[in-house]
Design a protein around this motif. Sequence first.
Motif, PDB file in Angstrom:
ATOM      1  N   GLY A 127       1.070  -1.194   0.072  1.00 55.14           N
ATOM      2  CA  GLY A 127       0.098   0.105   0.096  1.00 55.14           C
ATOM      3  C   GLY A 127       1.001   1.189  -0.040  1.00 55.14           C
ATOM      4  O   GLY A 127       1.918   1.117  -0.371  1.00 55.14           O
ATOM      5  N   LEU A 133       8.141   3.156   4.473  1.00 56.17           N
ATOM      6  CA  LEU A 133       9.541   3.000   4.036  1.00 56.17           C
ATOM      7  C   LEU A 133      10.565   3.820   5.007  1.00 56.17           C
ATOM      8  O   LEU A 133      11.353   3.574   5.459  1.00 56.17           O
ATOM      9  CB  LEU A 133       9.856   3.857   2.556  1.00 56.17           C
ATOM     10  N   ALA A 214      -7.686  -3.621  -9.466  1.00 54.54           N
ATOM     11  CA  ALA A 214      -6.635  -3.828  -8.700  1.00 54.54           C
ATOM     12  C   ALA A 214      -6.512  -2.999  -7.715  1.00 54.54           C
ATOM     13  O   ALA A 214      -6.049  -3.035  -6.597  1.00 54.54           O
ATOM     14  CB  ALA A 214      -5.043  -3.930  -9.300  1.00 54.54           C
TER      15      ALA A 214
HETATM   16  C1  B12 Z   1       1.388   5.733 -14.356  1.00 56.88           C
HETATM   17  C2  B12 Z   1       0.846   4.353 -14.676  1.00 56.88           C
HETATM   18  C3  B12 Z   1       1.582   3.648 -15.829  1.00 56.88           C
HETATM   19  C4  B12 Z   1       2.653   4.244 -16.539  1.00 56.88           C
HETATM   20  C5  B12 Z   1       4.061   3.935 -15.646  1.00 56.88           C
HETATM   21  C6  B12 Z   1       4.874   5.147 -15.770  1.00 56.88           C
HETATM   22  C7  B12 Z   1       6.169   5.038 -15.163  1.00 56.88           C
HETATM   23  N1  B12 Z   1       6.771   6.044 -14.904  1.00 56.88           N
HETATM   24  O1  B12 Z   1       6.830   3.834 -14.744  1.00 56.88           O
HETATM   25  C8  B12 Z   1       2.519   3.187 -17.783  1.00 56.88           C
HETATM   26  C9  B12 Z   1       1.703   3.718 -18.863  1.00 56.88           C
HETATM   27  C10 B12 Z   1       3.949   2.892 -18.125  1.00 56.88           C
HETATM   28  C11 B12 Z   1       1.792   2.134 -17.009  1.00 56.88           C
HETATM   29  C12 B12 Z   1       1.567   0.868 -17.683  1.00 56.88           C
HETATM   30  C13 B12 Z   1       0.946  -0.113 -17.355  1.00 56.88           C
HETATM   31  N2  B12 Z   1       0.342  -0.265 -16.159  1.00 56.88           N
HETATM   32 CO1  B12 Z   1       0.009   1.353 -15.011  1.00 56.88          CO
HETATM   33  N3  B12 Z   1      -0.562   2.557 -13.787  1.00 56.88           N
HETATM   34  C14 B12 Z   1      -0.217   3.730 -13.840  1.00 56.88           C
HETATM   35  C15 B12 Z   1      -1.063   4.627 -12.864  1.00 56.88           C
HETATM   36  C16 B12 Z   1      -2.118   5.308 -13.614  1.00 56.88           C
HETATM   37  C17 B12 Z   1      -0.277   5.569 -11.717  1.00 56.88           C
HETATM   38  C18 B12 Z   1       0.793   4.850 -11.026  1.00 56.88           C
HETATM   39  C19 B12 Z   1       1.345   5.958 -10.241  1.00 56.88           C
HETATM   40  O2  B12 Z   1       2.304   6.779 -10.441  1.00 56.88           O
HETATM   41  N4  B12 Z   1       0.649   6.487  -9.250  1.00 56.88           N
HETATM   42  C20 B12 Z   1       0.960   7.285  -7.981  1.00 56.88           C
HETATM   43  C21 B12 Z   1       1.809   6.704  -6.988  1.00 56.88           C
HETATM   44  C22 B12 Z   1       2.200   7.868  -6.236  1.00 56.88           C
HETATM   45  O3  B12 Z   1       1.236   5.790  -6.296  1.00 56.88           O
HETATM   46  P1  B12 Z   1       1.846   4.337  -6.290  1.00 56.88           P
HETATM   47  O4  B12 Z   1       2.311   3.873  -7.630  1.00 56.88           O
HETATM   48  O5  B12 Z   1       0.525   3.344  -5.741  1.00 56.88           O
HETATM   49  O6  B12 Z   1       2.907   4.383  -5.446  1.00 56.88           O
HETATM   50  C23 B12 Z   1       2.809   4.402  -3.732  1.00 56.88           C
HETATM   51  C24 B12 Z   1       2.624   2.920  -3.449  1.00 56.88           C
HETATM   52  O7  B12 Z   1       2.267   1.990  -4.031  1.00 56.88           O
HETATM   53  C25 B12 Z   1       3.953   2.687  -2.774  1.00 56.88           C
HETATM   54  N5  B12 Z   1       5.046   2.071  -3.567  1.00 56.88           N
HETATM   55  C26 B12 Z   1       5.099   2.205  -5.033  1.00 56.88           C
HETATM   56  N6  B12 Z   1       6.345   1.549  -5.509  1.00 56.88           N
HETATM   57  C27 B12 Z   1       6.873   1.252  -4.420  1.00 56.88           C
HETATM   58  C28 B12 Z   1       8.409   0.983  -4.260  1.00 56.88           C
HETATM   59  C29 B12 Z   1       8.838   0.695  -2.937  1.00 56.88           C
HETATM   60  C30 B12 Z   1      10.356   0.400  -2.784  1.00 56.88           C
HETATM   61  C31 B12 Z   1       8.082   1.206  -1.799  1.00 56.88           C
HETATM   62  C32 B12 Z   1       8.706   1.038  -0.579  1.00 56.88           C
HETATM   63  C33 B12 Z   1       6.757   1.519  -1.949  1.00 56.88           C
HETATM   64  C34 B12 Z   1       6.238   2.063  -3.228  1.00 56.88           C
HETATM   65  O8  B12 Z   1       4.279   3.872  -2.200  1.00 56.88           O
HETATM   66  C35 B12 Z   1       4.048   4.948  -3.102  1.00 56.88           C
HETATM   67  C36 B12 Z   1       3.679   6.318  -2.656  1.00 56.88           C
HETATM   68  O9  B12 Z   1       2.556   6.163  -1.644  1.00 56.88           O
HETATM   69  C37 B12 Z   1      -1.762   3.237 -11.998  1.00 56.88           C
HETATM   70  C38 B12 Z   1      -2.827   3.793 -11.330  1.00 56.88           C
HETATM   71  C39 B12 Z   1      -2.770   4.589 -10.215  1.00 56.88           C
HETATM   72  N7  B12 Z   1      -3.704   5.655 -10.228  1.00 56.88           N
HETATM   73  O10 B12 Z   1      -2.082   4.613  -9.551  1.00 56.88           O
HETATM   74  C40 B12 Z   1      -1.836   2.226 -13.175  1.00 56.88           C
HETATM   75  C41 B12 Z   1      -1.471   0.790 -12.849  1.00 56.88           C
HETATM   76  C42 B12 Z   1      -0.386   0.726 -11.603  1.00 56.88           C
HETATM   77  N8  B12 Z   1      -1.043   0.162 -13.754  1.00 56.88           N
HETATM   78  C43 B12 Z   1      -1.687  -1.045 -13.979  1.00 56.88           C
HETATM   79  C44 B12 Z   1      -1.340  -1.954 -15.167  1.00 56.88           C
HETATM   80  C45 B12 Z   1      -2.013  -3.123 -15.030  1.00 56.88           C
HETATM   81  C46 B12 Z   1      -0.575  -1.554 -16.126  1.00 56.88           C
HETATM   82  C47 B12 Z   1      -0.014  -2.179 -17.132  1.00 56.88           C
HETATM   83  C48 B12 Z   1       0.505  -3.663 -16.928  1.00 56.88           C
HETATM   84  C49 B12 Z   1      -1.274  -2.440 -18.363  1.00 56.88           C
HETATM   85  C50 B12 Z   1      -2.415  -1.446 -18.403  1.00 56.88           C
HETATM   86  N9  B12 Z   1      -2.877  -1.650 -19.597  1.00 56.88           N
HETATM   87  O11 B12 Z   1      -2.782  -0.716 -17.682  1.00 56.88           O
HETATM   88  C51 B12 Z   1       1.052  -1.403 -18.093  1.00 56.88           C
HETATM   89  C52 B12 Z   1       2.407  -2.042 -18.106  1.00 56.88           C
HETATM   90  C53 B12 Z   1       3.173  -1.829 -17.096  1.00 56.88           C
HETATM   91  C54 B12 Z   1       4.631  -1.957 -17.198  1.00 56.88           C
HETATM   92  N10 B12 Z   1       5.120  -2.670 -16.265  1.00 56.88           N
HETATM   93  O12 B12 Z   1       5.290  -1.622 -18.134  1.00 56.88           O
HETATM   94  C55 B12 Z   1      -2.349  -1.541 -12.824  1.00 56.88           C
HETATM   95  C56 B12 Z   1      -1.810  -2.451 -11.721  1.00 56.88           C
HETATM   96  C57 B12 Z   1      -2.705  -3.286 -11.413  1.00 56.88           C
HETATM   97  C58 B12 Z   1      -2.002  -4.750 -10.577  1.00 56.88           C
HETATM   98  N11 B12 Z   1      -2.663  -5.835 -10.530  1.00 56.88           N
HETATM   99  O13 B12 Z   1      -0.809  -4.352 -10.394  1.00 56.88           O
HETATM  100  C59 B12 Z   1      -2.854  -0.004 -12.266  1.00 56.88           C
HETATM  101  C60 B12 Z   1      -3.179  -0.047 -10.874  1.00 56.88           C
HETATM  102  C61 B12 Z   1      -3.916   0.513 -13.002  1.00 56.88           C
HETATM  103  C62 B12 Z   1      -5.223  -0.387 -12.636  1.00 56.88           C
HETATM  104  N12 B12 Z   1      -6.203   0.341 -12.030  1.00 56.88           N
HETATM  105  O14 B12 Z   1      -5.578  -1.530 -13.010  1.00 56.88           O
HETATM  106  N13 B12 Z   1       1.150   2.524 -16.014  1.00 56.88           N
END
Ligand code: B12
Length: 498
Positions: A127, A133, A214
């Motif tokens: 989450g 962290l 998700a």
């Molecule tokens: C931007 C994004 C992308 C970008 C990524 C850009 C980049 N810079 O890497 C792109 C367009 C490439 C992408 C692609 C895909 N994405 Co995408 N993407 C997103 C999106 C819209 C935002 C992610 C984000 O930046 N969130 C903002 C940050 C602040 O939040 P966060 O990531 O959750 O991070 C927090 C925590 O998770 C945690 N955290 C995250 N990482 C880490 C690492 C460590 C070490 C620690 C301690 C904590 C931690 O702490 C963070 C701060 O609180 C999300 C949906 C969403 N709104 O979150 C979907 C999402 C993550 N994606 C998803 C998916 C499925 C994909 C794809 C596989 C396919 C698709 N059709 O959507 C592709 C392929 C991904 C790949 N591996 O190449 C799903 C994941 C589902 C799952 N079961 O895991 C999501 C949730 C969308 C959804 N509703 O289904 N994506």
Amino acid sequence: MHLLLFNPRAQKAHRRLPLSLLFLARALPHEVRGPTGRGEPLTWEILDANVDPRAKERAEAAIAADPAGTVLLVTVMPGPQLRQAVPWCRHLKALWPQVRIVWGGYFPTVYPEACVADPAVDLVVLGQGEDTLRELVVALAAGADPLAVPGVAGWRDGALRKAGARGYKVSSRYGDPPFHALDMERYAARTFLGRRTFNHHSSVGCPYTCNFCAVTNMFEGRWLADPAADVVRVVRRLHDQHGADAVEFHDNNFFAAERRCAEVARGLRGLGLRWWGEGRIDTMLGWSDATWRLLADSGLAMVFYGAENADQATLEAMNKGGLQVHETLELNRRAAAFGVIPEFSFVLGNPVDPWGDVEATLALIRRLKEDNGACEIILYMYTPVPLPGMYEQAVAQGFSFPRTLDDWLAPPWTRYEERRNAVTPWHSPDLVRRVYDFEAVLHARWPSVSDRNLRPWQRRLLRALAAPRWQAGRTGRPLELRALQKLWHYRRPEEMGF
Ligand code: B12
């Protein structure tokens, strides 16, 4: 102690700020205490393989310099990122067993067991990560048990062990993203919205609990939004200091509260930005004309909506929060009246009645296009997420998730989370072909505005060639259209978006 915040390469052409890592960095302390209580500096850097081809090399050099004093923090999404992260982390562990490797993000949150069962991953953070962290690095530096930190999970005595659950906080309370830590020029992306598009994320979670998404696993219906003033301040910084002319809000549900959105729109008006976000059909249908006008005036260009399906029973089975199919048609006309493009995403082929919902949905898409040719359509095949509801029906039909990272890397599964391929027992090859043939004709008849490769004459030619097929509803084996789309590298909107 040195932290390497690492973003593995996603797909081609995705230059977006790695917000997961930028946000985490906001909460890190400057100093940690070692086992003897002596303070030592905590340093960190963000390495992003999407914009830096040498990111892995840089990480390896830092680890080699001090394996025991380095923590590698990897953000992992399913698909390409997972494909990169697994072999790389195994390789690092083989070379430097003392380096600590922590994963976080959606994939480890939803499937923690598969991650920590692998020797390449020491711990996962579940989450929202900022507080977890910060406490985790304090524990690691002090030599304390990391599995006592709420929000952390690991492998103990042959099983997944989770520390207590961690609550969620409004994200902007951790401060503004440290943009200075990145070379922002590398992230000014050319998109159909603008020449310098940046991304932001202004809320945590989503107030709905759709059982195919998700996000529900991660937030269970919680939604915490940054106040409008914080959103406007960050976007103005992107505009004033980094030259943004367009912004994508990557929130799961940006448009959940009318007042907040109206305030954001007021704050953005006059900046000349074009912007994009995700919302719900039924929510925004209920908004006043004044709010819609304000949003349009502030530069709102397109909204992504989960229309999901044309079969009401399927929407209910998806726990779609009361969305009615007719509302999708109404919203389509309403958005058109204000010059905002609705981008409708559909989830097809659900286990209840896959052929029935596919046919009903393809018919709905034809109506949407007739009413408003500008609307955009995104098609996904239903893939279960482990949540009560349709997942149980999927399991009853023989569906099961991989248990190990090796299984996740096996060919059908790497594409599974990309929601394109049939690894589910109820998706017959004929059903999948029906959907993708339709999609090829749809995209030829109505090429997406988000594709910037196609020239106007190419669009005209595709449209003209596809018109007879579209009109007659003859979408089977559109080989000629596929060939042109391939030749001209046509990008479907879901390849360009998220
Ligand atoms: C931007 C994004 C992308 C970008 C990524 C850009 C980049 N810079 O890497 C792109 C367009 C490439 C992408 C692609 C895909 N994405 Co995408 N993407 C997103 C999106 C819209 C935002 C992610 C984000 O930046 N969130 C903002 C940050 C602040 O939040 P966060 O990531 O959750 O991070 C927090 C925590 O998770 C945690 N955290 C995250 N990482 C880490 C690492 C460590 C070490 C620690 C301690 C904590 C931690 O702490 C963070 C701060 O609180 C999300 C949906 C969403 N709104 O979150 C979907 C999402 C993550 N994606 C998803 C998916 C499925 C994909 C794809 C596989 C396919 C698709 N059709 O959507 C592709 C392929 C991904 C790949 N591996 O190449 C799903 C994941 C589902 C799952 N079961 O895991 C999501 C949730 C969308 C959804 N509703 O289904 N994506």
